[in-house]
Design an enzyme around this catalytic site. Structure first.
Site, short mmCIF file in Angstrom:
data_model
loop_
_atom_site.label_atom_id
_atom_site.label_comp_id
_atom_site.label_asym_id
_atom_site.label_seq_id
_atom_site.Cartn_x
_atom_site.Cartn_y
_atom_site.Cartn_z
N ASP A 1 0.84 -1.19 0.00
CA ASP A 1 0.00 0.00 0.00
C ASP A 1 0.89 1.25 0.00
O ASP A 1 1.91 1.30 0.68
CB ASP A 1 -0.92 0.00 1.23
CG ASP A 1 -2.06 0.98 1.11
OD1 ASP A 1 -3.21 0.54 0.96
OD2 ASP A 1 -1.81 2.21 1.16
N ASN B 1 -12.90 -3.16 2.30
CA ASN B 1 -13.81 -2.03 2.49
C ASN B 1 -14.80 -1.99 1.33
O ASN B 1 -14.41 -2.16 0.18
CB ASN B 1 -13.01 -0.72 2.53
CG ASN B 1 -12.17 -0.61 3.79
OD1 ASN B 1 -12.61 -0.97 4.88
ND2 ASN B 1 -10.95 -0.11 3.64
N HIS C 1 -10.19 -4.98 -3.57
CA HIS C 1 -8.86 -5.27 -3.02
C HIS C 1 -8.99 -5.76 -1.59
O HIS C 1 -9.86 -5.31 -0.85
CB HIS C 1 -7.95 -4.03 -3.09
CG HIS C 1 -8.58 -2.78 -2.56
ND1 HIS C 1 -9.47 -2.03 -3.31
CD2 HIS C 1 -8.48 -2.15 -1.37
CE1 HIS C 1 -9.87 -1.00 -2.59
NE2 HIS C 1 -9.29 -1.05 -1.40
N GLY D 1 -15.29 3.42 3.91
CA GLY D 1 -14.15 4.22 3.47
C GLY D 1 -13.49 3.73 2.21
O GLY D 1 -12.32 4.03 1.95
N GLN D 2 -14.23 2.97 1.38
CA GLN D 2 -13.63 2.52 0.11
C GLN D 2 -13.30 3.73 -0.75
O GLN D 2 -14.15 4.61 -0.95
CB GLN D 2 -14.60 1.60 -0.64
CG GLN D 2 -13.98 0.99 -1.90
CD GLN D 2 -14.94 0.08 -2.67
OE1 GLN D 2 -16.13 0.02 -2.37
NE2 GLN D 2 -14.41 -0.60 -3.66
N HIS E 1 -7.01 -5.90 1.90
CA HIS E 1 -5.88 -5.37 2.67
C HIS E 1 -5.36 -6.48 3.58
O HIS E 1 -6.15 -7.15 4.25
CB HIS E 1 -6.32 -4.22 3.59
CG HIS E 1 -6.84 -3.00 2.91
ND1 HIS E 1 -6.11 -1.84 2.82
CD2 HIS E 1 -8.03 -2.74 2.33
CE1 HIS E 1 -6.84 -0.90 2.22
NE2 HIS E 1 -8.01 -1.42 1.91
P1 5GP Z 1 -9.71 1.49 0.31
O1 5GP Z 1 -9.90 2.64 1.25
O2 5GP Z 1 -10.39 1.72 -1.02
O3 5GP Z 1 -10.06 0.16 0.91
O4 5GP Z 1 -8.15 1.39 0.09
C1 5GP Z 1 -7.46 1.91 -0.99
C2 5GP Z 1 -6.01 1.80 -0.63
O5 5GP Z 1 -5.25 1.94 -1.80
C3 5GP Z 1 -5.52 2.86 0.35
O6 5GP Z 1 -4.98 2.21 1.50
C4 5GP Z 1 -4.48 3.63 -0.44
O7 5GP Z 1 -3.37 4.00 0.36
C5 5GP Z 1 -4.08 2.65 -1.52
N1 5GP Z 1 -3.68 3.25 -2.78
C6 5GP Z 1 -4.35 4.22 -3.46
N2 5GP Z 1 -3.70 4.51 -4.61
C7 5GP Z 1 -2.62 3.70 -4.65
C8 5GP Z 1 -1.56 3.55 -5.60
O8 5GP Z 1 -1.50 4.20 -6.64
N3 5GP Z 1 -0.60 2.63 -5.30
C9 5GP Z 1 -0.64 1.88 -4.15
N4 5GP Z 1 0.35 1.00 -3.95
N5 5GP Z 1 -1.62 2.01 -3.24
C10 5GP Z 1 -2.59 2.91 -3.48
#
Ligand code: 5GP
Ligand code: ZN
Length: 112
Positions: A28, A85, A98, A91-92, A100
């Site tokens: 991440d 998420n 994906h 908080g998606q 985590h």
């Molecule tokens: P969500 O909140 O949608 O479950 O998580 C999205 C995650 O993707 C966040 O933890 C954010 O830091 C990560 N993220 C967003 N853009 C990028 C990117 O371009 N590269 C990487 N490696 N992680 C990303």
């Protein structure tokens, strides 16, 4: 094309830790724990709410990849958390499903 599709296609860089024909795992960008890896299907699925019966196998692959990621990172014994998420309250922020994998420190329950 969404940002995670671009990572899957190697159009934008990521620190990849694991890859097979269907899934890819990478660090991440904004880690919330000493180990924070995201695992995605290479094929675009927007979220758990958009997954279809035909996606069963790849969804299972994500969980088994999470275990492999944890083993590789050395957190399988100490424990880790798997998070998906979905939607605003969770908080998606990226609408390509994906998983985590978080570990390397104790984690609170319930989550914030
Ligand atoms: P969500 O909140 O949608 O479950 O998580 C999205 C995650 O993707 C966040 O933890 C954010 O830091 C990560 N993220 C967003 N853009 C990028 C990117 O371009 N590269 C990487 N490696 N992680 C990303
Ligand atoms: Zn995508």
């Amino acid at each position: 094309m969404c940002i995670f599709c671009k990572i899957a296609n190697k159009e934008i860089p990521a620190k990849i830790v694991l890859e097979d024909d269907q899934v890819i795992a990478f660090h991440d960008l904004n880690p919330q724990a000493p180990t924070h890896v995201l695992i995605i299907p290479k094929r675009h699925i927007a979220g758990i709410g958009q997954a279809e019966p035909g996606d069963e196998a790849v969804l299972g692959r994500l969980l088994l990849a999470a275990r492999r990621v944890a083993e590789q990172a050395g957190i399988a014994e100490s424990g880790f958390r798997i998070v998906v998420n979905h939607g605003a309250n969770a908080g998606q922020t990226v609408f390509h499903i994906h998983v985590h994998v978080l570990g390397g420190r104790p984690m609170a329950w319930p989550p914030g």
